[in-house]
Design a protein around this motif. Sequence first.
Motif, PDB file in Angstrom:
ATOM      1  N   ARG A   1      13.612  79.453  48.075  1.00 54.03           N
ATOM      2  CA  ARG A   1      14.693  78.541  47.690  1.00 54.03           C
ATOM      3  C   ARG A   1      14.940  78.834  46.218  1.00 54.03           C
ATOM      4  O   ARG A   1      16.020  78.994  45.916  1.00 54.03           O
ATOM      5  CB  ARG A   1      14.376  77.190  47.774  1.00 54.03           C
ATOM      6  CG  ARG A   1      15.011  76.057  47.337  1.00 54.03           C
ATOM      7  CD  ARG A   1      16.600  75.875  48.152  1.00 54.03           C
ATOM      8  NE  ARG A   1      16.197  75.736  49.396  1.00 54.03           N
ATOM      9  CZ  ARG A   1      17.034  75.272  50.367  1.00 54.03           C
ATOM     10  NH1 ARG A   1      18.303  75.484  50.272  1.00 54.03           N
ATOM     11  NH2 ARG A   1      16.519  75.138  51.740  1.00 54.03           N
ATOM     12  N   CYS A   2      13.821  79.342  45.505  1.00 53.95           N
ATOM     13  CA  CYS A   2      14.055  79.632  44.045  1.00 53.95           C
ATOM     14  C   CYS A   2      14.971  80.907  44.105  1.00 53.95           C
ATOM     15  O   CYS A   2      15.953  80.950  43.114  1.00 53.95           O
ATOM     16  CB  CYS A   2      12.526  79.603  43.285  1.00 53.95           C
ATOM     17  SG  CYS A   2      11.715  78.124  43.104  1.00 53.95           S
ATOM     18  N   VAL A   3      14.442  81.708  44.850  1.00 48.81           N
ATOM     19  CA  VAL A   3      15.329  83.145  44.693  1.00 48.81           C
ATOM     20  C   VAL A   3      16.828  82.754  45.028  1.00 48.81           C
ATOM     21  O   VAL A   3      17.685  83.221  44.521  1.00 48.81           O
ATOM     22  CB  VAL A   3      14.744  84.240  45.971  1.00 48.81           C
ATOM     23  CG1 VAL A   3      15.598  85.089  46.071  1.00 48.81           C
ATOM     24  CG2 VAL A   3      13.406  84.476  45.437  1.00 48.81           C
ATOM     25  N   ASP A   4      17.212  81.996  46.187  1.00 48.72           N
ATOM     26  CA  ASP A   4      18.482  81.505  46.468  1.00 48.72           C
ATOM     27  C   ASP A   4      19.103  81.099  45.006  1.00 48.72           C
ATOM     28  O   ASP A   4      20.415  81.314  45.183  1.00 48.72           O
ATOM     29  CB  ASP A   4      18.326  80.576  47.550  1.00 48.72           C
ATOM     30  CG  ASP A   4      18.391  81.241  48.954  1.00 48.72           C
ATOM     31  OD1 ASP A   4      18.172  82.342  48.832  1.00 48.72           O
ATOM     32  OD2 ASP A   4      18.430  80.338  49.922  1.00 48.72           O
ATOM     33  N   LEU A   5      18.501  80.162  44.615  1.00 48.25           N
ATOM     34  CA  LEU A   5      19.090  79.262  43.320  1.00 48.25           C
ATOM     35  C   LEU A   5      19.559  80.248  42.402  1.00 48.25           C
ATOM     36  O   LEU A   5      20.472  80.186  41.757  1.00 48.25           O
ATOM     37  CB  LEU A   5      18.156  78.251  42.919  1.00 48.25           C
ATOM     38  CG  LEU A   5      18.059  77.126  44.064  1.00 48.25           C
ATOM     39  CD1 LEU A   5      16.935  76.154  43.675  1.00 48.25           C
ATOM     40  CD2 LEU A   5      19.349  76.353  44.346  1.00 48.25           C
ATOM     41  N   ILE A   6      18.698  81.167  42.044  1.00 43.35           N
ATOM     42  CA  ILE A   6      18.914  82.073  40.989  1.00 43.35           C
ATOM     43  C   ILE A   6      20.155  83.192  41.072  1.00 43.35           C
ATOM     44  O   ILE A   6      20.844  83.302  40.398  1.00 43.35           O
ATOM     45  CB  ILE A   6      17.511  82.822  40.713  1.00 43.35           C
ATOM     46  CG1 ILE A   6      16.547  81.793  39.970  1.00 43.35           C
ATOM     47  CG2 ILE A   6      17.725  83.961  39.521  1.00 43.35           C
ATOM     48  CD1 ILE A   6      14.981  82.527  40.026  1.00 43.35           C
ATOM     49  N   VAL A   7      19.789  83.567  42.581  1.00 44.33           N
ATOM     50  CA  VAL A   7      20.939  84.293  43.115  1.00 44.33           C
ATOM     51  C   VAL A   7      22.407  83.730  42.762  1.00 44.33           C
ATOM     52  O   VAL A   7      23.432  84.288  42.095  1.00 44.33           O
ATOM     53  CB  VAL A   7      20.658  85.085  44.274  1.00 44.33           C
ATOM     54  CG1 VAL A   7      21.987  85.852  44.987  1.00 44.33           C
ATOM     55  CG2 VAL A   7      19.447  86.014  44.182  1.00 44.33           C
ATOM     56  N   ASN A   8      22.385  82.308  43.368  1.00 43.75           N
ATOM     57  CA  ASN A   8      23.558  81.637  43.436  1.00 43.75           C
ATOM     58  C   ASN A   8      24.012  81.575  41.689  1.00 43.75           C
ATOM     59  O   ASN A   8      25.319  81.690  41.378  1.00 43.75           O
ATOM     60  CB  ASN A   8      23.283  80.370  43.786  1.00 43.75           C
ATOM     61  CG  ASN A   8      24.551  79.358  43.869  1.00 43.75           C
ATOM     62  OD1 ASN A   8      25.426  79.372  43.061  1.00 43.75           O
ATOM     63  ND2 ASN A   8      24.712  78.452  44.748  1.00 43.75           N
ATOM     64  N   ALA A   9      22.831  81.006  40.874  1.00 42.88           N
ATOM     65  CA  ALA A   9      23.406  80.861  39.519  1.00 42.88           C
ATOM     66  C   ALA A   9      23.787  82.054  38.949  1.00 42.88           C
ATOM     67  O   ALA A   9      24.715  82.119  37.853  1.00 42.88           O
ATOM     68  CB  ALA A   9      22.184  80.512  38.790  1.00 42.88           C
ATOM     69  N   ALA A  10      23.069  83.276  39.397  1.00 40.92           N
ATOM     70  CA  ALA A  10      23.692  84.624  38.538  1.00 40.92           C
ATOM     71  C   ALA A  10      25.221  85.206  38.907  1.00 40.92           C
ATOM     72  O   ALA A  10      25.693  85.711  38.214  1.00 40.92           O
ATOM     73  CB  ALA A  10      22.794  85.894  39.219  1.00 40.92           C
ATOM     74  N   GLU A  11      25.645  84.437  39.840  1.00 36.86           N
ATOM     75  CA  GLU A  11      27.187  84.622  40.240  1.00 36.86           C
ATOM     76  C   GLU A  11      28.119  83.893  39.063  1.00 36.86           C
ATOM     77  O   GLU A  11      29.206  84.173  38.799  1.00 36.86           O
ATOM     78  CB  GLU A  11      27.681  83.768  41.470  1.00 36.86           C
ATOM     79  CG  GLU A  11      27.080  84.722  42.524  1.00 36.86           C
ATOM     80  CD  GLU A  11      27.105  83.891  43.863  1.00 36.86           C
ATOM     81  OE1 GLU A  11      27.762  82.799  43.917  1.00 36.86           O
ATOM     82  OE2 GLU A  11      26.622  84.397  45.139  1.00 36.86           O
ATOM     83  N   ALA A  12      27.450  83.105  38.537  1.00 33.86           N
ATOM     84  CA  ALA A  12      28.066  82.276  37.266  1.00 33.86           C
ATOM     85  C   ALA A  12      28.271  83.229  36.053  1.00 33.86           C
ATOM     86  O   ALA A  12      29.165  82.971  35.198  1.00 33.86           O
ATOM     87  CB  ALA A  12      27.419  81.195  36.848  1.00 33.86           C
ATOM     88  N   LEU A  13      27.608  84.480  36.031  1.00 33.96           N
ATOM     89  CA  LEU A  13      27.507  85.200  35.068  1.00 33.96           C
ATOM     90  C   LEU A  13      28.884  86.157  34.855  1.00 33.96           C
ATOM     91  O   LEU A  13      29.534  86.529  35.826  1.00 33.96           O
ATOM     92  CB  LEU A  13      26.528  86.275  34.953  1.00 33.96           C
ATOM     93  CG  LEU A  13      25.056  85.602  34.687  1.00 33.96           C
ATOM     94  CD1 LEU A  13      24.125  86.640  34.861  1.00 33.96           C
ATOM     95  CD2 LEU A  13      25.082  85.030  33.368  1.00 33.96           C
TER      96      LEU A  13
END
Lengths: 198, 198
Positions: free
Chosen positions: A186-198
């Motif tokens: 889940r942490c991996v998913d959340l970081i990948v999702n957050a990285a889209e904000a960059l």
Amino acid sequence: MENKIITISREFGSGGRYIGRLVAEKLGIPFYDKELIAKVAEKSGLAEEFVEKKGEYSPSKSMFAYGFVVRNNMGESLEDYLHSIQRKIILELAEQESCVIIGRCADYILKDHPKRLNVFIYSTPEDKIQRIQEYLGGNSEVEAKRMMRDMDKKRRINYNYYTDRKWGDVRHYSLALNSDELGLDRCVDLIVNAAEAL
Amino acid sequence: MENKIITISREFGSGGRYIGRLVAEKLGIPFYDKELIAKVAEKSGLAEEFVEKKGEYSPSKSMFAYGFVVRNNMGESLEDYLHSIQRKIILELAEQESCVIIGRCADYILKDHPKRLNVFIYSTPEDKIQRIQEYLGGNSEVEAKRMMRDMDKKRRINYNYYTDRKWGDVRHYSLALNSDELGLDRCVDLIVNAAEAL
């Protein structure tokens, strides 16, 4: 287009390295943890063992120890020299490519990078102790507890010395995740999702 | 099936309330912030204004002020009485239904709830000052800065008094998000995603 840099600071035993590797795989970008050591060793002329041992775990804060440190003709200790090379390599990497970088004050070093996501991974003591015993060489619970305290203390001292920040203070990060409560995937998913904000 | 509870602690001006409302909408569950006030007022017999003013912003830590506090025949101050009613209502809500609860030490009160996600929302001072001026009654930058310091200080004192924790210490939360770096809508997404782990 600017490179996207994801820095991951982590408590020892929290699974941060594992999470970072999977994030890099999912995003198809390079991952730098121990991979940095060879680069730093080559550029600095220092032994890989020294770079590994001191790259995140120096200097001692003790004033007594200060006088015993080897210094070069710039008055710089070997640890400071190592840190300055490491810093240069991290800045160069961020210029060259998108990547995931574990620890090594990269969040601070890249604080002015326009597209960076600073992540902090932490966990409950029980979870960390179990992981240290399973994967990180803690042979007993007592040994694992000692390692947990010791490694985080050294990382904290190193970070606080080379930055003007407090290690683990959430306000320096873009997001902070409890890997025990959320689970590593889940942490991996959340970081990948957050990285889209960059 | 156990109810899922999402508690949101937030810095004043970070957009935490807005984020919480959207998370509740996306998950189709009730949202409690000011909605708690009427419930607490009804059950306690205290005026809504008092509940709103003191529900998250009491007591003063000053020992000097201690002697001037109104107490009931249990030796309990009105603030402690309010806190105990608020606590009961939060525990009842968590029994009855899945929901999102803003502030009010809910993360601590529900620490033994099997399916809870504790979120902390924070932001940069510049972002908070701008939001306070736009939406929260700060008429000037100076006034907004004063409100930002004052409200968070009161929340911190209240939280530290009624829990054995330190407000904003990331280790008490499941995840912590920087709403300025990530954006409010991205924060909503990440929380909804994390809630699936419950």
